[in-house]
Write a protein that holds these residues in place. Structure first.
Motif, PDB file in Angstrom:
ATOM      1  N   GLU A 182       1.063   4.201  -2.944  1.00 13.86           N
ATOM      2  CA  GLU A 182       0.835   5.614  -2.664  1.00 13.86           C
ATOM      3  C   GLU A 182       2.046   6.443  -3.079  1.00 13.86           C
ATOM      4  O   GLU A 182       1.909   7.551  -3.609  1.00 13.86           O
ATOM      5  N   ASN A 201       2.099   6.510  -6.917  1.00 18.75           N
ATOM      6  CA  ASN A 201       0.948   7.279  -7.370  1.00 18.75           C
ATOM      7  C   ASN A 201       1.210   8.777  -7.239  1.00 18.75           C
ATOM      8  O   ASN A 201       0.922   9.559  -8.152  1.00 18.75           O
ATOM      9  N   GLU A 202       1.782   9.178  -6.085  1.00 17.33           N
ATOM     10  CA  GLU A 202       2.014  10.604  -5.854  1.00 17.33           C
ATOM     11  C   GLU A 202       3.089  11.160  -6.782  1.00 17.33           C
ATOM     12  O   GLU A 202       2.935  12.249  -7.347  1.00 17.33           O
ATOM     13  N   GLN A 235       0.832  -1.205   0.000  1.00 20.59           N
ATOM     14  CA  GLN A 235       0.000   0.000   0.000  1.00 20.59           C
ATOM     15  C   GLN A 235       0.869   1.258   0.000  1.00 20.59           C
ATOM     16  O   GLN A 235       0.614   2.210  -0.737  1.00 20.59           O
ATOM     17  N   GLY A 270      -1.233  10.895  -2.565  1.00 15.48           N
ATOM     18  CA  GLY A 270      -1.055   9.445  -2.440  1.00 15.48           C
ATOM     19  C   GLY A 270      -2.325   8.649  -2.686  1.00 15.48           C
ATOM     20  O   GLY A 270      -2.269   7.508  -3.154  1.00 15.48           O
ATOM     21  N   LEU A 271      -3.491   9.231  -2.361  1.00 16.58           N
ATOM     22  CA  LEU A 271      -4.767   8.518  -2.532  1.00 16.58           C
ATOM     23  C   LEU A 271      -5.516   8.958  -3.793  1.00 16.58           C
ATOM     24  O   LEU A 271      -6.627   8.479  -4.048  1.00 16.58           O
TER      25      LEU A 271
END
Length: 627
Positions: free
Chosen positions: A382, A385-386, A378, A486-487
């Protein structure tokens, strides 16, 4: 007898193993050195109000009593009479440096001798206790470091009470200790003095301090930026109560009236001693076995996490073409933060810690976000992704990405440093000066423009999914920057699909209830979270007060009930610092827009563009009335 000797040999072998184990740890302590280890030129800790020197075992810190004749510093007092000079008093908390205090109705100064030029890290420790003949409300004073004013009209007990009120602490058995931190520059030929000045406009005011620390900064920090803001740290400790059992001098055991033991009694004692010895040996061996077993389980768990994390990281990070994002090595990042020293931590979250550091020979301050490896796959997602998301975005109201580090086991993102911290830092729970209403409006408009760009102005339509006041950063000009992607998710295109089905993630108190219930994420989920931010800005309180019962527990529900009760109720929910300073038309428009954002049905909420228009109108109404 053989049974006894067999256990004895096991016990002796176990002791040898334990001894070797401790020796290994001891050697590691000396041979493992941090990257770019250094020695501070100044590293002084002063224990105020005592003649004794002491060592705090937790960090091996040596505290020098200020009543000693130290070569490192001297205490200067301006009392007109000798018997009215500063005094030393004991406090309810015994741990150094909070166990004693120097306290006075008159100005007193600590002069630090032989200080080298450069930037110094100052820590002041305060225990806002009730001292004999000194009422806590009277501790109103300022602190100066040479030409710099560190604190002005500071009241320690008031600061502690405000912190308790915002965090709803009510445990009478705990003491709230305060640590103030600041970075100052000492010019060549300049002495370092710390002066404590009671406010003469307040009757019976006094100044006090429990501990002082002065430290030189790393060579990369010789150009410690002048905007580095001071900050407070609060910590709760359990109140130490003095206790003594059977302290009376007469409580001595009576002399034995028994006769010397017989031979059979001696044998009996011998048997008992051997039994106790064997039992203790067995317990010791059992503890070793349990410890070893738990270590093996932990190792297996960490190996699994490492394997999953490594596999997830094998796919390289994809950056936008032509992007200037830098790829840092762990050596560069370690040097920028003095091997991740906690004195440079400026934020902590579920992902890990954020550090302030410097690059380019100390000329550029940066924020370094370091992900925790234990977050596993996870955390990797994140992180990737960021980095990938921010590399494709560019807007004045989004936090700028400088680069990242993906070396070895570390996942690190590097941003521009935001000198004024988070929006939440200036609303409640800190000693920062509250923001004016116009400042709050401009910050909300800026953050709204950043979100509007994500929703409709970027290459892809993006849903932030974690909009909150701690993810809105403020630069040195108080310009709002949306951060923490991140999300974030690529949103629906709006042509054939209007939502994204995904696992529910976000922050409690800001989470869109429709998304939470249906797991359907839309851009209106960000609008709901932003509506909570608007109410937070207006009221100066957290979205959820866990220890409060009734309608005030949830900010959104409380705001709805106040709106139904009328203008007077709305006025009462406004932050006291700005209450009465907001034009009624502006307040009505702002509350209307905030509550429109948090309606239950997502399709009834405005778009971020409409929200920004409403906020800009509210600002115009405020400015028009002031002209």
């Amino acid at each position: 007898m053989n049974y006894f000797f067999s256990h004895f040999h096991v016990y002796r072998s176990s002791n040898m193993i334990l001894l070797l184990f401790l020796l290994v740890l001891h050697q590691q302590h000396y041979f493992i050195k941090p990257i770019y280890a250094y020695s501070r030129v100044e590293d002084l800790a002063i224990n105020c109000g005592t003649e004794s020197n002491s060592i705090v075992l937790a960090n091996k810190r040596i505290w020098i009593g200020d009543a000693t004749n130290s070569k490192h510093f001297s205490v200067l007092e301006s009392s007109p009479q000798k018997n009215q000079s500063s005094i030393s008093v004991a406090t309810p908390h015994r741990d150094d440096p909070y166990g004693t205090s120097r306290i006075s109705h008159y100005e007193f100064t600590y002069s630090i001798h032989g200080v080298t030029p450069g930037h110094k890290f100052i820590k002041l420790h305060f225990n806002p206790a009730s001292y004999p003949n000194f009422h806590p409300s009277k501790s109103v004073f300022s602190v100066k470091a040479g030409p710099y004013t560190l604190l002005r009209d500071f009241n320690a007990s008031g600061a502690a009470q405000e912190h308790r009120d915002h965090h709803h602490h009510s445990d009478p058995n705990k003491i709230l200790l305060i640590e103030y931190q600041h970075c100052i520059k000492v010019e060549p030929g300049q002495n370092l003095t710390l002066t404590f000045i009671p406010n003469t406009t307040h009757k019976d005011s006094y100044a006090f301090v429990n501990g002082i620390e002065v430290m030189s900064l790393f060579k990369y920090h010789d150009q410690c930026n002048k905007q580095k803001k001071s900050r407070f740290r609060f910590s709760e400790v359990v109140h130490h109560e003095e206790s003594c059992m059977n302290c009376s001098p007469s409580a001595q055991p009576p002399p034995s009236q028994t006769k010397p033991a017989s031979i059979s009694g001696g044998v009996l004692y011998c048997v008992i001693a051997v039994s106790v010895f064997i039992s203790m040996s067995s317990i010791f061996l059992l503890c070793i076995w349990v410890w070893r077993n738990s270590r093996m389980k932990h190792k297996a768990k960490m190996e699994l996490i490492y394997e999953e994390t490594t596999n997830s990281r094998k796919s390289s990070i994809t950056l936008a073409s032509g992007n200037s994002c830098r790829c840092f090595s762990i050596i560069e990042i370690s040097a920028a933060t003095i091997n991740f020293d906690d004195i440079f931590v400026v934020g902590v979250g579920g992902f890990g810690k954020v550090y302030k550091g410097y690059i380019d020979d100390g000329t550029k301050p940066i924020a370094i976000k370091r992900f925790i490896p234990e977050n596993g796959v996870q955390g990797v997602q994140e992180f990737k992704n960021e980095v990938e998301m921010l590399s494709q975005l560019s807007h004045p109201h989004l936090v700028p990405l400088i680069g990242y580090c993906n070396d070895e086991d570390d996942m690190i993102i590097v941003y521009d440093f935001m000198a004024n911290g988070t929006l939440r830092d200036h609303l409640y729970g800190t000693c920062n000066t509250p923001l004016s209403w116009k400042q709050r409006l401009k910050i909300c408009i800026g953050a709204g423009l950043g979100l509007e760009y994500l929703h409709s102005g970027a290459k892809f339509k993006i849903i932030h999914r974690d909009v909150k006041t701690s993810n809105i950063l403020l630069d040195e000009e108080w310009v709002a920057k949306v951060s923490d992607f991140g999300l974030s998710k690529i949103g629906p295109n709006g042509e054939s699909k209007f939502h994204v089905s995904t696992e529910v993630k976000g922050s409690l108190g800001y989470l869109d209830p429709e998304y939470s219930k249906t797991k359907r994420l839309t851009h209106k989920s960000d609008v709901y979270s932003f509506g909570v931010v608007l109410l937070e800005v207006l009221c100066g309180r957290a979205p959820l007060l866990r220890k409060v019962e009734g309608p005030k527990r949830c900010l959104v529900e409380w705001a709805r009930s106040c709106q139904s009760e009328g203008p007077h109720a709305i006025d009462q929910m406004v932050d006291p610092f700005i209450r009465g300073k907001i034009v009624q038309e502006c307040l009505s428009k702002f509350v209307e827009m905030a509550l429109n954002c948090v309606v239950h049905e997502g399709n009834q909420r405005p778009s971020m563009g409409q929200v920004v228009e409403g906020l800009e109108l509210a600002l115009q109404l405020q400015l028009k009335s002031e002209d």
